[in-house]
Motif scaffolding. Structure first.
Motif, PDB file in Angstrom:
ATOM      1  N   LEU A  57     -11.859  56.911 -50.276  1.00 30.32           N
ATOM      2  CA  LEU A  57     -12.473  57.726 -49.105  1.00 30.32           C
ATOM      3  C   LEU A  57     -13.744  58.450 -49.556  1.00 30.32           C
ATOM      4  O   LEU A  57     -14.657  59.093 -49.014  1.00 30.32           O
ATOM      5  N   LYS A  58     -13.759  59.107 -50.890  1.00 30.79           N
ATOM      6  CA  LYS A  58     -14.477  60.143 -51.365  1.00 30.79           C
ATOM      7  C   LYS A  58     -15.795  59.118 -52.271  1.00 30.79           C
ATOM      8  O   LYS A  58     -16.534  59.813 -52.798  1.00 30.79           O
ATOM      9  N   ARG A  65     -16.067  53.379 -48.656  1.00 34.16           N
ATOM     10  CA  ARG A  65     -15.196  54.351 -47.946  1.00 34.16           C
ATOM     11  C   ARG A  65     -14.883  53.597 -46.753  1.00 34.16           C
ATOM     12  O   ARG A  65     -13.835  53.792 -46.105  1.00 34.16           O
ATOM     13  N   ILE A  87     -13.174  62.014 -42.454  1.00 37.20           N
ATOM     14  CA  ILE A  87     -13.943  60.845 -42.436  1.00 37.20           C
ATOM     15  C   ILE A  87     -14.481  60.735 -40.966  1.00 37.20           C
ATOM     16  O   ILE A  87     -15.681  60.127 -40.777  1.00 37.20           O
ATOM     17  N   ASP A  90     -18.052  61.681 -41.364  1.00 34.15           N
ATOM     18  CA  ASP A  90     -18.996  61.303 -42.382  1.00 34.15           C
ATOM     19  C   ASP A  90     -20.387  61.013 -42.157  1.00 34.15           C
ATOM     20  O   ASP A  90     -20.676  60.846 -40.786  1.00 34.15           O
TER      21      ASP A  90
END
Length: 185
Positions: A57-58, A65, A87, A90
């Motif tokens: 996710l990073k 992601r 997220i 994001d």
């Protein structure tokens, strides 16, 4: 607790961050898997550790992601929801869409406030998936915000909000829907 011994599983349990993948490709949180409740064709194949997905996710690549967010939603592991919440902010709209969709699939009650905020996102699809997710979660705190979206300028959001509210069993949701529709007639 793990799965009964003798079953075809790969155990990588760590404090509830795992899920069982059945032979039908269904993801079931390991802690909620009960062999006796499943058909023979749904016997577990392996246990999935979600930690690598959380790390992705990073990633610098938005596609990575997005894929990680989607996979976390498919994992069925509610512990993933706390990692998906950030997220929703994001910088990539597709990643935000995947996060909203996954939170809905997980029925993550802890995400209701953040999903309500995401109904105001600049991307219509993020908004739409956030509304859908709120309908999947069915938390009464979402009824008023969803009702407000029945008057949204975007038809897609109005329709999605109506469908989301229809999934609520609470009679208040139905009364609010009818009132908003009458008020706009």
């Amino acid at each position: 607790g793990g799965l009964p011994s003798g079953e075809n599983t790969h155990s990588i349990m760590l404090s509830g961050d795992s899920a069982v993948i059945t032979s039908e490709g269904k993801y079931v949180p390991e802690s909620g898997y009960n062999r006796r409740d499943k058909k023979m064709s749904e016997q577990p194949v392996k246990i999935v550790d979600i930690r690598p997905l959380i790390l992705k996710l990073k990633d610098n690549d938005a596609k990575v992601r997005r894929s990680a967010a989607d996979a976390l939603g498919e994992s069925g592991n509610i512990k993933a929801s706390e990692r998906l919440l950030p997220i929703l902010k994001d910088n990539d709209a597709y990643v935000r869409q995947a996060a909203a969709r996954s939170l809905g699939k997980l029925k993550a009650k802890d995400a209701v406030g953040a999903l309500i905020d995401s109904t105001k996102d600049s991307d219509i699809n993020v908004r739409s998936f956030s509304v859908w997710a709120l309908g999947e979660i069915k938390d009464n705190n979402a009824i008023e915000p969803l009702a407000g979206l029945l008057l949204d300028k975007e038809e897609k959001i109005r329709e999605q909000s109506f469908e989301a509210l229809r999934r609520f069993s609470d009679p208040i949701a139905r009364r609010i829907m009818v009132k908003k529709l009458i008020d706009t007639a």
